[in-house]
Enzyme design. Structure first.
Site, PDB file in Angstrom:
ATOM      1  N   THR A   1       0.829  -1.200   0.000  1.00  0.00           N
ATOM      2  CA  THR A   1       0.000   0.000   0.000  1.00  0.00           C
ATOM      3  C   THR A   1       0.866   1.255   0.000  1.00  0.00           C
ATOM      4  O   THR A   1       1.997   1.229   0.511  1.00  0.00           O
ATOM      5  CB  THR A   1      -0.902   0.001   1.258  1.00  0.00           C
ATOM      6  N   ASP A   2       0.318   2.345  -0.512  1.00  0.00           N
ATOM      7  CA  ASP A   2       1.057   3.619  -0.464  1.00  0.00           C
ATOM      8  C   ASP A   2       1.181   4.132   0.973  1.00  0.00           C
ATOM      9  O   ASP A   2       1.980   5.030   1.243  1.00  0.00           O
ATOM     10  CB  ASP A   2       0.386   4.680  -1.358  1.00  0.00           C
ATOM     11  N   GLU A   3       0.397   3.540   1.902  1.00  0.00           N
ATOM     12  CA  GLU A   3       0.428   4.036   3.280  1.00  0.00           C
ATOM     13  C   GLU A   3       1.774   3.766   3.955  1.00  0.00           C
ATOM     14  O   GLU A   3       2.084   4.374   4.981  1.00  0.00           O
ATOM     15  CB  GLU A   3      -0.731   3.435   4.091  1.00  0.00           C
TER      16      GLU A   3
ATOM     17  N   TYR B   1      -1.370  -0.463  11.159  1.00  0.00           N
ATOM     18  CA  TYR B   1      -1.633  -1.085   9.849  1.00  0.00           C
ATOM     19  C   TYR B   1      -0.478  -0.805   8.892  1.00  0.00           C
ATOM     20  O   TYR B   1       0.142  -1.728   8.350  1.00  0.00           O
ATOM     21  CB  TYR B   1      -2.948  -0.567   9.255  1.00  0.00           C
TER      22      TYR B   1
ATOM     23  N   LYS C   1       2.485  -3.271   7.280  1.00  0.00           N
ATOM     24  CA  LYS C   1       2.674  -3.456   5.832  1.00  0.00           C
ATOM     25  C   LYS C   1       4.108  -3.077   5.439  1.00  0.00           C
ATOM     26  O   LYS C   1       4.726  -3.722   4.593  1.00  0.00           O
ATOM     27  CB  LYS C   1       1.669  -2.626   5.033  1.00  0.00           C
TER      28      LYS C   1
HETATM   29  P1  NAD Z   1      -9.965  -6.944   2.964  1.00  0.00           P
HETATM   30  O1  NAD Z   1      -9.885  -6.635   4.413  1.00  0.00           O
HETATM   31  O2  NAD Z   1     -11.211  -6.653   2.209  1.00  0.00           O
HETATM   32  O3  NAD Z   1      -9.647  -8.489   2.742  1.00  0.00           O
HETATM   33  C1  NAD Z   1      -8.636  -9.162   3.430  1.00  0.00           C
HETATM   34  C2  NAD Z   1      -8.869 -10.680   3.267  1.00  0.00           C
HETATM   35  O4  NAD Z   1      -7.775 -11.355   3.908  1.00  0.00           O
HETATM   36  C3  NAD Z   1     -10.152 -11.176   3.927  1.00  0.00           C
HETATM   37  O5  NAD Z   1     -10.848 -12.039   3.052  1.00  0.00           O
HETATM   38  C4  NAD Z   1      -9.659 -11.923   5.162  1.00  0.00           C
HETATM   39  O6  NAD Z   1     -10.515 -12.995   5.552  1.00  0.00           O
HETATM   40  C5  NAD Z   1      -8.308 -12.429   4.691  1.00  0.00           C
HETATM   41  N1  NAD Z   1      -7.370 -12.686   5.806  1.00  0.00           N
HETATM   42  C6  NAD Z   1      -7.110 -11.866   6.858  1.00  0.00           C
HETATM   43  N2  NAD Z   1      -6.235 -12.467   7.687  1.00  0.00           N
HETATM   44  C7  NAD Z   1      -5.916 -13.679   7.127  1.00  0.00           C
HETATM   45  C8  NAD Z   1      -5.059 -14.731   7.503  1.00  0.00           C
HETATM   46  N3  NAD Z   1      -4.350 -14.684   8.632  1.00  0.00           N
HETATM   47  N4  NAD Z   1      -4.973 -15.808   6.692  1.00  0.00           N
HETATM   48  C9  NAD Z   1      -5.704 -15.878   5.540  1.00  0.00           C
HETATM   49  N5  NAD Z   1      -6.551 -14.905   5.148  1.00  0.00           N
HETATM   50  C10 NAD Z   1      -6.647 -13.812   5.932  1.00  0.00           C
HETATM   51  O7  NAD Z   1      -8.710  -6.201   2.316  1.00  0.00           O
HETATM   52  P2  NAD Z   1      -8.566  -5.485   0.884  1.00  0.00           P
HETATM   53  O8  NAD Z   1      -9.046  -4.099   0.980  1.00  0.00           O
HETATM   54  O9  NAD Z   1      -9.085  -6.397  -0.163  1.00  0.00           O
HETATM   55  O10 NAD Z   1      -6.973  -5.428   0.777  1.00  0.00           O
HETATM   56  C11 NAD Z   1      -6.244  -6.528   0.236  1.00  0.00           C
HETATM   57  C12 NAD Z   1      -4.765  -6.189   0.268  1.00  0.00           C
HETATM   58  O11 NAD Z   1      -4.523  -5.008  -0.490  1.00  0.00           O
HETATM   59  C13 NAD Z   1      -4.216  -5.917   1.668  1.00  0.00           C
HETATM   60  O12 NAD Z   1      -2.951  -6.527   1.757  1.00  0.00           O
HETATM   61  C14 NAD Z   1      -4.099  -4.415   1.735  1.00  0.00           C
HETATM   62  O13 NAD Z   1      -3.046  -4.024   2.577  1.00  0.00           O
HETATM   63  C15 NAD Z   1      -3.807  -4.065   0.289  1.00  0.00           C
HETATM   64  N6  NAD Z   1      -4.257  -2.732  -0.159  1.00  0.00           N
HETATM   65  C16 NAD Z   1      -5.565  -2.345   0.037  1.00  0.00           C
HETATM   66  C17 NAD Z   1      -5.975  -1.109  -0.442  1.00  0.00           C
HETATM   67  C18 NAD Z   1      -7.414  -0.658  -0.283  1.00  0.00           C
HETATM   68  O14 NAD Z   1      -7.722   0.481  -0.643  1.00  0.00           O
HETATM   69  N7  NAD Z   1      -8.325  -1.482   0.196  1.00  0.00           N
HETATM   70  C19 NAD Z   1      -5.077  -0.273  -1.103  1.00  0.00           C
HETATM   71  C20 NAD Z   1      -3.757  -0.713  -1.283  1.00  0.00           C
HETATM   72  C21 NAD Z   1      -3.369  -1.950  -0.815  1.00  0.00           C
HETATM   73  P1  TYD Z   2     -10.442   4.391   4.819  1.00  0.00           P
HETATM   74  O1  TYD Z   2     -11.452   3.976   3.811  1.00  0.00           O
HETATM   75  O2  TYD Z   2     -10.488   3.786   6.184  1.00  0.00           O
HETATM   76  O3  TYD Z   2      -9.007   4.173   4.132  1.00  0.00           O
HETATM   77  P2  TYD Z   2      -7.538   4.661   4.633  1.00  0.00           P
HETATM   78  O4  TYD Z   2      -7.610   5.136   6.011  1.00  0.00           O
HETATM   79  O5  TYD Z   2      -6.757   3.395   4.534  1.00  0.00           O
HETATM   80  O6  TYD Z   2      -7.121   5.703   3.661  1.00  0.00           O
HETATM   81  O7  TYD Z   2     -10.539   5.974   5.004  1.00  0.00           O
HETATM   82  C1  TYD Z   2     -10.373   6.854   3.901  1.00  0.00           C
HETATM   83  C2  TYD Z   2     -10.417   8.265   4.444  1.00  0.00           C
HETATM   84  O8  TYD Z   2     -11.738   8.536   4.945  1.00  0.00           O
HETATM   85  C3  TYD Z   2      -9.471   8.503   5.616  1.00  0.00           C
HETATM   86  O9  TYD Z   2      -8.935   9.818   5.513  1.00  0.00           O
HETATM   87  C4  TYD Z   2     -10.364   8.413   6.840  1.00  0.00           C
HETATM   88  C5  TYD Z   2     -11.699   8.900   6.322  1.00  0.00           C
HETATM   89  N1  TYD Z   2     -12.881   8.300   6.964  1.00  0.00           N
HETATM   90  C6  TYD Z   2     -13.877   9.122   7.493  1.00  0.00           C
HETATM   91  O10 TYD Z   2     -13.811  10.367   7.434  1.00  0.00           O
HETATM   92  N2  TYD Z   2     -14.966   8.530   8.068  1.00  0.00           N
HETATM   93  C7  TYD Z   2     -15.103   7.183   8.159  1.00  0.00           C
HETATM   94  O11 TYD Z   2     -16.118   6.691   8.739  1.00  0.00           O
HETATM   95  C8  TYD Z   2     -14.075   6.356   7.604  1.00  0.00           C
HETATM   96  C9  TYD Z   2     -14.167   4.841   7.680  1.00  0.00           C
HETATM   97  C10 TYD Z   2     -12.992   6.958   7.011  1.00  0.00           C
END
Ligand code: NAD
Ligand code: TYD
Length: 344
Positions: A127-129, A155, A159
């Site tokens: 992630t970019d975070e 988090y 990562k």
């Molecule tokens: P999500 O929370 O929707 O899904 C995570 C999945 O991982 C779930 O199905 C969960 O059951 C499974 N999981 C958790 N712990 C586990 C374990 N110990 N063993 C096996 N499975 C397990 O997450 P997401 O938003 O789909 O993100 C997926 C990946 O992409 C993550 O690694 C996250 O850091 C990365 N990512 C997410 C975003 C975003 O905007 N959502 C952006 C950049 C990177």
């Molecule tokens: P989120 O979807 O949790 O992603 P991330 O924190 O990983 O970027 O949140 C996106 C942005 O929205 C973040 O700046 C926090 C804000 N946010 C709210 O203002 N209210 C909310 O209820 C949530 C979940 C997030």
């Protein structure tokens, strides 16, 4: 010849979208989805592919070394794409330890299995975070692959730790790894605890829309399918040992996203409720995707206006999917589906 791709975290948001993408774009692949089914895992999402001959689901914790080794012995995957993670910043503030366990230890267990079974590619979905945040008043500053890691939450720190471990396995053991660091994704099947699906679900239920602080924090939003295509390209053509940033040049303030959702759904902005800010809240994320564009020819294909409308339409058309999450019904369904598949 059939290629076995092991996808971890495939019952979550991006992993499930990636599985649909792989089965559509590379029908020759066998896709093995590994997921622990934590609160974020939803097997009903995978209903369209559960009976697909090129798909198999395995319920497994990536931290369970014996079970992971046994699975690799059976499946002999050629590539592993690691989406499995605890992914929600707010939950990491409340309970960091499970983030360290899955995101760091789980990644190392998977890489040990890759070493033991000579897996040709381990791809870490990061992630970019991991770069921390950027100031709001210097818009020209963007994250590049050379930006130092500077995480703010448990988090993002977990990562970042996993990313360091991935590069260490490459250098020490020669493990063929790649890493993608993507900005915020949105699209179908995102768990309604994240900003966009939470605001859509609350607005549809005429509930308050909780905006942290003043809603001025900026995120760089990318439609999930564009992320899936980037990972696929990295698997096909990416250079081993490299990091690729993925982002859409689409910076938006949270408050503007929430207002847009209200407008699209015909809901009043009076639902917006400013609440206490998140602890350590990152101000701004913004990706420079120049490397993946120049090396692999990747560019986002879905403009935000189109992607957000498609996403809102999806949540309108699939109300049962997210209502089952709000009621907890999805966890009973997970158990039923597992029973039907003979998975314990
Ligand atoms: P999500 O929370 O929707 O899904 C995570 C999945 O991982 C779930 O199905 C969960 O059951 C499974 N999981 C958790 N712990 C586990 C374990 N110990 N063993 C096996 N499975 C397990 O997450 P997401 O938003 O789909 O993100 C997926 C990946 O992409 C993550 O690694 C996250 O850091 C990365 N990512 C997410 C975003 C975003 O905007 N959502 C952006 C950049 C990177
Ligand atoms: P989120 O979807 O949790 O992603 P991330 O924190 O990983 O970027 O949140 C996106 C942005 O929205 C973040 O700046 C926090 C804000 N946010 C709210 O203002 N209210 C909310 O209820 C949530 C979940 C997030």
């Amino acid at each position: 010849m059939t290629k076995c791709v092991l996808v971890t975290g495939g019952a979550g948001f991006i992993g499930s979208n990636f599985i649909f993408y792989l089965l559509r774009e590379h029908p020759e692949n066998l896709v093995v989805c590994v997921d622990k089914l934590t609160y974020a895992g939803n097997l009903s999402t995978l209903t369209p592919v559960l009976q697909h001959p090129g798909f198999r689901f395995v319920k497994l914790d990536i931290c369970d070394r014996d079970a992971v080794m046994k699975l690799f012995d059976q499946e002999r995957p050629e590539a592993v794409v690691n989406f499995a993670a605890e992914s929600h910043v707010d939950r990491s503030i409340d309970n960091p330890s499970v983030f360290l366990q899955t995101n760091v230890i789980g990644t190392s267990v998977l890489m040990d299995a890759c070493r033991a079974y000579d897996v040709a590619r381990f791809h870490q979905v990061s992630t970019d975070e991991v770069y921390g945040d950027l100031p709001l008043d210097r818009p020209a500053l963007l994250f590049t692959e050379e930006t130092p890691l500077h995480a703010s939450s448990a988090y993002s720190a977990s990562k970042a730790a996993a990313d360091l471990l991935v590069m260490a396995y490459h250098r020490t053991y020669g493990l063929p790894v790649t890493i993608s660091r993507c900005s915020n994704n949105y699209g179908p099947y995102q768990f309604p605890e994240k900003l966009i699906p939470l605001m859509i679900a609350n607005a549809l239920n005429d509930r308050p829309l909780p905006v942290y602080g003043q809603g001025l924090n900026v995120r760089d939003w990318l439609y999930v399918e564009d992320h899936c295509r980037a990972i696929d390209l990295i698997l096909q053509k990416g250079r081993v040992g490299e990091v690729y940033n993925v982002g859409g040049h689409n910076e938006m303030r949270n408050i503007d996203i929430v207002r847009l959702i209200c407008r699209e759904l015909g809901k009043p902005e009076s639902l917006i409720t400013y609440v206490t800010d998140r602890k350590g809240h990152d101000l701004r994320y913004a990706i420079n995707p120049g490397k993946i564009k120049n090396e692999l020819g990747w560019q986002p294909q879905t403009p935000f206006g189109e992607g957000i409308r498609k996403t809102i339409q999806w949540y309108l058309a699939n109300r049962t999917w997210w209502e089952n999450i709000l009621t907890g019904q999805y966890q009973r369904e997970n158990e039923d589906i597992c029973r039907g598949l003979g998975v314990s």
